[in-house]
Motif scaffolding. Structure first.
Motif: not given
Length: 171
Positions: A32, A62, A64-65, A68-69, A71-73
């Motif tokens: 990552q 994606e 950046w948050v 992350p949820p 399903d992130y990345l």
């Protein structure tokens, strides 16, 4: 005279110009990375382009948050090409229905008033990288006949030869 010409060429040189840096990044883990962009428009362009690759492997990108949820990345926007749709069923609704079985449809590049000169319809879908890529989908028409709709993935080069997933490679 030669000295004056050399001096004039040196004065015209762009050696003092620094290169333009589009993005900088850091490694977060072994697989990552976080990239930094100088402007929102550069980030938007990269995110909206679709599938990106490194060494022929697909990269999931994606914004950046902080939290992350699940399903992130794991979702990648890709353009697919659907081939062999029977002419009587070549409608936006049918195209969306077929593409929805591949991923979440975000854009259908189809104009019913224009001929299909390339033999396929392009659809942008959000694809779950944990699912296998399928080269065709079966379509059953009202007569009961089953037709294979060809599926091509733009800018996707490498995948596992055994399970057809993008996340690893087994020979």
């Amino acid at each position: 005279m030669e000295y004056e010409l050399d001096k004039a060429l040196k004065d015209m040189s762009i050696e003092d110009d620094k290169p333009i840096v589009l993005a900088r990044g850091i490694a977060l883990t072994k697989d990552q990375f976080q990239f930094f962009f100088d402007s929102e428009s550069e980030l938007t362009t990269v995110l909206e382009t679709g599938a990106w690759t490194f060494n022929d492997w697909s990269i999931t990108l994606e914004r950046w948050v902080e939290k992350p949820p699940d399903d992130y990345l794991k979702i990648i926007p890709i353009w697919i090409r659907l081939r062999n749709i029977p002419v009587n069923f070549n409608t936006a609704d049918t195209i969306k229905e077929i593409a929805a079985h591949i991923g979440q449809v975000s854009l259908v590049a189809f104009d019913p008033l224009k001929p299909l000169s390339k033999g396929y319809v392009r659809v942008k879908v959000l694809f779950d990288v944990n699912k296998p890529l399928k080269n065709f989908r079966e379509l059953q028409i009202p007569s009961g006949e089953v037709i294979n709709i060809g599926v091509e993935y733009e800018r996707i080069r490498r995948r596992c030869y055994q399970c057809q997933r993008l996340t690893h490679d087994r020979e």
